[in-house]
Scaffold this motif. Sequence first.
Motif, PDB file in Angstrom:
ATOM      1  N   SER A 191     -14.295   7.132  -6.555  1.00 40.18           N
ATOM      2  CA  SER A 191     -15.565   6.429  -6.987  1.00 40.18           C
ATOM      3  C   SER A 191     -15.237   4.829  -7.151  1.00 40.18           C
ATOM      4  CB  SER A 191     -16.268   7.120  -7.878  1.00 40.18           C
ATOM      5  OG  SER A 191     -17.238   6.377  -8.420  1.00 40.18           O
ATOM      6  N   ALA A 192     -15.693   4.060  -6.017  1.00 35.54           N
ATOM      7  CA  ALA A 192     -15.585   2.714  -6.202  1.00 35.54           C
ATOM      8  C   ALA A 192     -16.478   2.047  -7.236  1.00 35.54           C
ATOM      9  CB  ALA A 192     -15.879   2.005  -4.807  1.00 35.54           C
ATOM     10  N   GLU A 193     -17.573   2.672  -7.405  1.00 34.85           N
ATOM     11  CA  GLU A 193     -18.652   2.603  -8.504  1.00 34.85           C
ATOM     12  C   GLU A 193     -18.069   2.346  -9.775  1.00 34.85           C
ATOM     13  OE1 GLU A 193     -21.380   0.783  -7.873  1.00 34.85           O
ATOM     14  OE2 GLU A 193     -21.546   0.946  -5.865  1.00 34.85           O
ATOM     15  N   HIS A 194     -17.233   3.438  -9.998  1.00 29.72           N
ATOM     16  CA  HIS A 194     -16.520   3.730 -11.272  1.00 29.72           C
ATOM     17  C   HIS A 194     -15.218   3.224 -11.462  1.00 29.72           C
ATOM     18  CE1 HIS A 194     -20.258   6.141 -11.232  1.00 29.72           C
ATOM     19  NE2 HIS A 194     -20.502   5.793 -12.537  1.00 29.72           N
ATOM     20  N   GLY A 195     -14.528   2.938 -10.287  1.00 31.15           N
ATOM     21  CA  GLY A 195     -13.232   2.617 -10.532  1.00 31.15           C
ATOM     22  C   GLY A 195     -12.287   3.861 -10.283  1.00 31.15           C
ATOM     23  N   GLU A 196     -12.756   5.008 -10.225  1.00 30.89           N
ATOM     24  CA  GLU A 196     -11.841   6.356 -10.129  1.00 30.89           C
ATOM     25  C   GLU A 196     -11.160   6.408  -9.073  1.00 30.89           C
ATOM     26  OE1 GLU A 196     -14.659   9.366 -10.915  1.00 30.89           O
ATOM     27  OE2 GLU A 196     -15.409   8.707 -12.953  1.00 30.89           O
ATOM     28  N   GLY A 197      -9.634   6.519  -9.331  1.00 34.14           N
ATOM     29  CA  GLY A 197      -8.790   6.935  -7.965  1.00 34.14           C
ATOM     30  C   GLY A 197      -8.458   5.621  -7.218  1.00 34.14           C
ATOM     31  N   ILE A 198      -8.946   4.469  -7.611  1.00 35.11           N
ATOM     32  CA  ILE A 198      -8.708   3.160  -6.935  1.00 35.11           C
ATOM     33  C   ILE A 198      -7.182   2.901  -7.244  1.00 35.11           C
ATOM     34  CG2 ILE A 198      -9.095   0.774  -6.866  1.00 35.11           C
ATOM     35  CD1 ILE A 198     -11.241   2.389  -5.493  1.00 35.11           C
ATOM     36  N   ASP A 199      -6.759   3.059  -8.263  1.00 32.68           N
ATOM     37  CA  ASP A 199      -5.187   2.710  -8.728  1.00 32.68           C
ATOM     38  C   ASP A 199      -4.281   3.432  -7.896  1.00 32.68           C
ATOM     39  OD1 ASP A 199      -6.187   4.947  -9.901  1.00 32.68           O
ATOM     40  OD2 ASP A 199      -5.017   4.631 -11.871  1.00 32.68           O
ATOM     41  N   VAL A 200      -4.640   4.984  -7.666  1.00 37.72           N
ATOM     42  CA  VAL A 200      -3.692   5.820  -6.800  1.00 37.72           C
ATOM     43  C   VAL A 200      -3.934   5.453  -5.607  1.00 37.72           C
ATOM     44  CG1 VAL A 200      -3.348   8.217  -6.011  1.00 37.72           C
ATOM     45  CG2 VAL A 200      -4.261   7.764  -8.278  1.00 37.72           C
ATOM     46  N   LEU A 201      -4.968   4.875  -4.713  1.00 41.07           N
ATOM     47  CA  LEU A 201      -4.951   4.289  -3.610  1.00 41.07           C
ATOM     48  C   LEU A 201      -4.313   2.998  -3.441  1.00 41.07           C
ATOM     49  CD1 LEU A 201      -6.275   4.454  -0.668  1.00 41.07           C
ATOM     50  CD2 LEU A 201      -8.449   3.645  -1.468  1.00 41.07           C
ATOM     51  N   SER A 202      -4.448   2.221  -4.552  1.00 40.79           N
ATOM     52  CA  SER A 202      -3.735   0.690  -4.407  1.00 40.79           C
ATOM     53  C   SER A 202      -2.434   1.092  -4.429  1.00 40.79           C
ATOM     54  CB  SER A 202      -4.182  -0.028  -5.599  1.00 40.79           C
ATOM     55  OG  SER A 202      -5.334  -0.188  -5.271  1.00 40.79           O
ATOM     56  N   ALA A 203      -1.691   2.029  -4.995  1.00 44.55           N
ATOM     57  CA  ALA A 203      -0.319   2.426  -4.953  1.00 44.55           C
ATOM     58  C   ALA A 203       0.081   2.785  -3.832  1.00 44.55           C
ATOM     59  CB  ALA A 203      -0.066   3.339  -6.081  1.00 44.55           C
TER      60      ALA A 203
ATOM     61  N   LEU B 274     -15.355  -0.186  -1.184  1.00 44.47           N
ATOM     62  CA  LEU B 274     -13.848   0.386  -1.272  1.00 44.47           C
ATOM     63  C   LEU B 274     -13.072  -0.648  -0.936  1.00 44.47           C
ATOM     64  CD1 LEU B 274     -12.268   2.913  -1.636  1.00 44.47           C
ATOM     65  CD2 LEU B 274     -11.867   3.182   0.511  1.00 44.47           C
ATOM     66  N   ALA B 275     -13.270  -1.617  -0.221  1.00 45.18           N
ATOM     67  CA  ALA B 275     -12.588  -2.839   0.141  1.00 45.18           C
ATOM     68  C   ALA B 275     -12.689  -3.896  -0.776  1.00 45.18           C
ATOM     69  CB  ALA B 275     -12.996  -3.625   1.329  1.00 45.18           C
ATOM     70  N   ASN B 276     -13.841  -3.965  -1.356  1.00 46.41           N
ATOM     71  CA  ASN B 276     -14.161  -4.927  -2.706  1.00 46.41           C
ATOM     72  C   ASN B 276     -13.312  -4.228  -3.851  1.00 46.41           C
ATOM     73  OD1 ASN B 276     -15.824  -6.856  -1.367  1.00 46.41           O
ATOM     74  ND2 ASN B 276     -17.757  -5.428  -1.986  1.00 46.41           N
ATOM     75  N   ALA B 277     -13.363  -3.030  -3.936  1.00 51.48           N
ATOM     76  CA  ALA B 277     -12.627  -2.280  -5.372  1.00 51.48           C
ATOM     77  C   ALA B 277     -11.057  -2.883  -5.198  1.00 51.48           C
ATOM     78  CB  ALA B 277     -12.994  -0.870  -5.362  1.00 51.48           C
ATOM     79  N   LEU B 278     -10.548  -2.598  -3.761  1.00 51.96           N
ATOM     80  CA  LEU B 278      -9.186  -2.670  -3.790  1.00 51.96           C
ATOM     81  C   LEU B 278      -8.864  -4.254  -3.879  1.00 51.96           C
ATOM     82  CD1 LEU B 278      -8.473  -0.433  -0.571  1.00 51.96           C
ATOM     83  CD2 LEU B 278      -7.461  -0.183  -2.799  1.00 51.96           C
ATOM     84  N   LEU B 279      -9.815  -5.122  -3.468  1.00 52.84           N
ATOM     85  CA  LEU B 279      -9.634  -6.477  -3.708  1.00 52.84           C
ATOM     86  C   LEU B 279      -9.717  -6.990  -5.045  1.00 52.84           C
ATOM     87  CD1 LEU B 279     -11.381  -7.517  -0.120  1.00 52.84           C
ATOM     88  CD2 LEU B 279      -8.854  -7.964  -0.689  1.00 52.84           C
ATOM     89  N   GLY B 280     -10.408  -6.380  -5.843  1.00 55.44           N
ATOM     90  CA  GLY B 280     -10.540  -6.662  -7.058  1.00 55.44           C
ATOM     91  C   GLY B 280     -11.639  -7.840  -7.359  1.00 55.44           C
ATOM     92  N   GLU B 281     -12.556  -8.080  -6.060  1.00 54.50           N
ATOM     93  CA  GLU B 281     -13.636  -8.945  -5.867  1.00 54.50           C
ATOM     94  C   GLU B 281     -14.718  -8.531  -4.935  1.00 54.50           C
ATOM     95  OE1 GLU B 281     -12.465 -13.018  -4.930  1.00 54.50           O
ATOM     96  OE2 GLU B 281     -10.641 -12.300  -4.283  1.00 54.50           O
ATOM     97  N   ASP B 282     -15.733  -9.056  -5.117  1.00 59.93           N
ATOM     98  CA  ASP B 282     -16.938  -8.832  -3.926  1.00 59.93           C
ATOM     99  C   ASP B 282     -16.691  -9.879  -2.986  1.00 59.93           C
ATOM    100  OD1 ASP B 282     -17.868  -7.003  -5.472  1.00 59.93           O
ATOM    101  OD2 ASP B 282     -19.436  -8.018  -6.512  1.00 59.93           O
TER     102      ASP B 282
ATOM    103  N   PRO C 188      -4.461  -8.115  -3.775  1.00 63.86           N
ATOM    104  CA  PRO C 188      -3.877  -8.814  -4.923  1.00 63.86           C
ATOM    105  C   PRO C 188      -2.518  -8.347  -5.413  1.00 63.86           C
ATOM    106  CG  PRO C 188      -5.828  -7.662  -5.593  1.00 63.86           C
ATOM    107  CD  PRO C 188      -5.770  -7.743  -4.189  1.00 63.86           C
ATOM    108  N   GLY C 189      -2.603  -6.839  -5.325  1.00 60.92           N
ATOM    109  CA  GLY C 189      -1.208  -6.272  -5.796  1.00 60.92           C
ATOM    110  C   GLY C 189      -0.201  -5.998  -4.696  1.00 60.92           C
ATOM    111  N   GLY C 190      -0.363  -6.876  -3.689  1.00 57.75           N
ATOM    112  CA  GLY C 190       0.784  -6.734  -2.458  1.00 57.75           C
ATOM    113  C   GLY C 190      -0.036  -5.899  -1.207  1.00 57.75           C
ATOM    114  N   GLY C 191       0.281  -6.103  -0.048  1.00 59.47           N
ATOM    115  CA  GLY C 191      -0.118  -5.615   1.076  1.00 59.47           C
ATOM    116  C   GLY C 191      -1.256  -6.424   1.693  1.00 59.47           C
ATOM    117  N   VAL C 192      -2.041  -5.760   2.965  1.00 63.61           N
ATOM    118  CA  VAL C 192      -3.145  -6.485   3.489  1.00 63.61           C
ATOM    119  C   VAL C 192      -3.899  -5.380   3.945  1.00 63.61           C
ATOM    120  CG1 VAL C 192      -1.886  -8.640   3.967  1.00 63.61           C
ATOM    121  CG2 VAL C 192      -1.947  -6.642   5.571  1.00 63.61           C
ATOM    122  N   LEU C 193      -5.124  -5.657   3.846  1.00 61.87           N
ATOM    123  CA  LEU C 193      -6.356  -4.596   4.355  1.00 61.87           C
ATOM    124  C   LEU C 193      -7.155  -5.253   5.451  1.00 61.87           C
ATOM    125  CD1 LEU C 193      -7.766  -1.890   3.562  1.00 61.87           C
ATOM    126  CD2 LEU C 193      -9.166  -3.317   2.150  1.00 61.87           C
TER     127      LEU C 193
END
Length: 370
Positions: free
Chosen positions: A189-201, A221-229, A256-261
């Motif tokens: 849930s990108a809106e609530h940040g659920e599961g984003i940390d697992v996906l980022s890893a 989802l892209a905004n959640a991974l990027l940490g900004e809109d 921001p945590g490494g890698g590209v999207l």
Amino acid sequence: MSSTSSSTSVFTAHSTLTRYGWDEDWADAFAPYAAEGLLPGRVVRVDRGQCDVATTDGTLRADTAFVTPHDPLRVVCTGDWVAVEPDGSPRYVRTCLPRRTAFVRSTSSKRSEGQILAANVDHAIVAVSLAAELDLARIERFLALAWESGAQPLVVLTKADLVPDPVTLAYLVADVETAAPGVTVLSVSAEHGEGIDVLSAVVGGGTAVLLGQSGAGKSTLANALLGEDVMDVQAIRDVDGKGRHTTTTRNLLALPGGGVLIDTPGLRGVGLWDAGTGVGQVFAEIEELGRDCRFHDCAHESEPGCAVLAAIDGGELPERRLESYRKLMRENQRIVAKTDARLRAEIRKEWKRRGAAGKAAMEAKRGRVR
């Protein structure tokens, strides 16, 4: 200077590009062009014969006129590593480095051309919205192309907050897992940040491409991974739970945590393009069962001793999976046959064989009736 020390110096000179995936292997491939004074860079966006390239001198606008072949699969694409002129107005891309992977689909053209969507991808994220009914056949189609590209597929079920019951959510994840053997399935849930940390890893440190239909929640989802809109987002419709098309180009963005999207526009049509290996990977259990069939060329339709049909009768294999497998294999065969004269001849021969067998069966049946 040895070739090893030469490539090492090239890597070091452009080490600021590591955030875009630059490594010693790319430096080694680029070494001959470095000797010509060209700059390495990664294509972050392509637009009508022009492209934006991330280099050590910043993001440059370059013309692709020198590397625009007749083959649509060799045009400059988002994710490509290229050699760019160090100066000039306009600057030109002089060459593309050989791709490690490429995500390709067929176009709607009657000429059955392939279209490359992203290059040098490590992870293919298939985004599927939980705001609408799951279409397992479409997921299998995306996964076939992902496997064929050489990337590692990953299914992300977006908008998980719209399924508040954890038991129902678990069932939905399990359904997708049956259609995606060997593939990780995450609910987020990108809106609530659920599961984003697992996906980022999972996608950190490599190149990931976001794929899916319009309204699948890719931009959110892209905004959640990027940490900004960074990507524009539009609200979903109440009628069918789908969002309107927001992304219009393929953009490569450093995480921001490494890698590209690489974010892609919503794909309405996802045609296969010479993806026989990918289809086999998606339906690995059918391919495995097929090795135990009595006939090595078993079509899994009505042949005696068919292990696949036996698995369906025994409840070990869902009939839906076999139907989807047949459909994708037939589609892929048609695409390949349009460019392969030998395969076209084999298909015609098989049609004639089946036609003769059907005719013989009808005559035998009529004979029995008499």
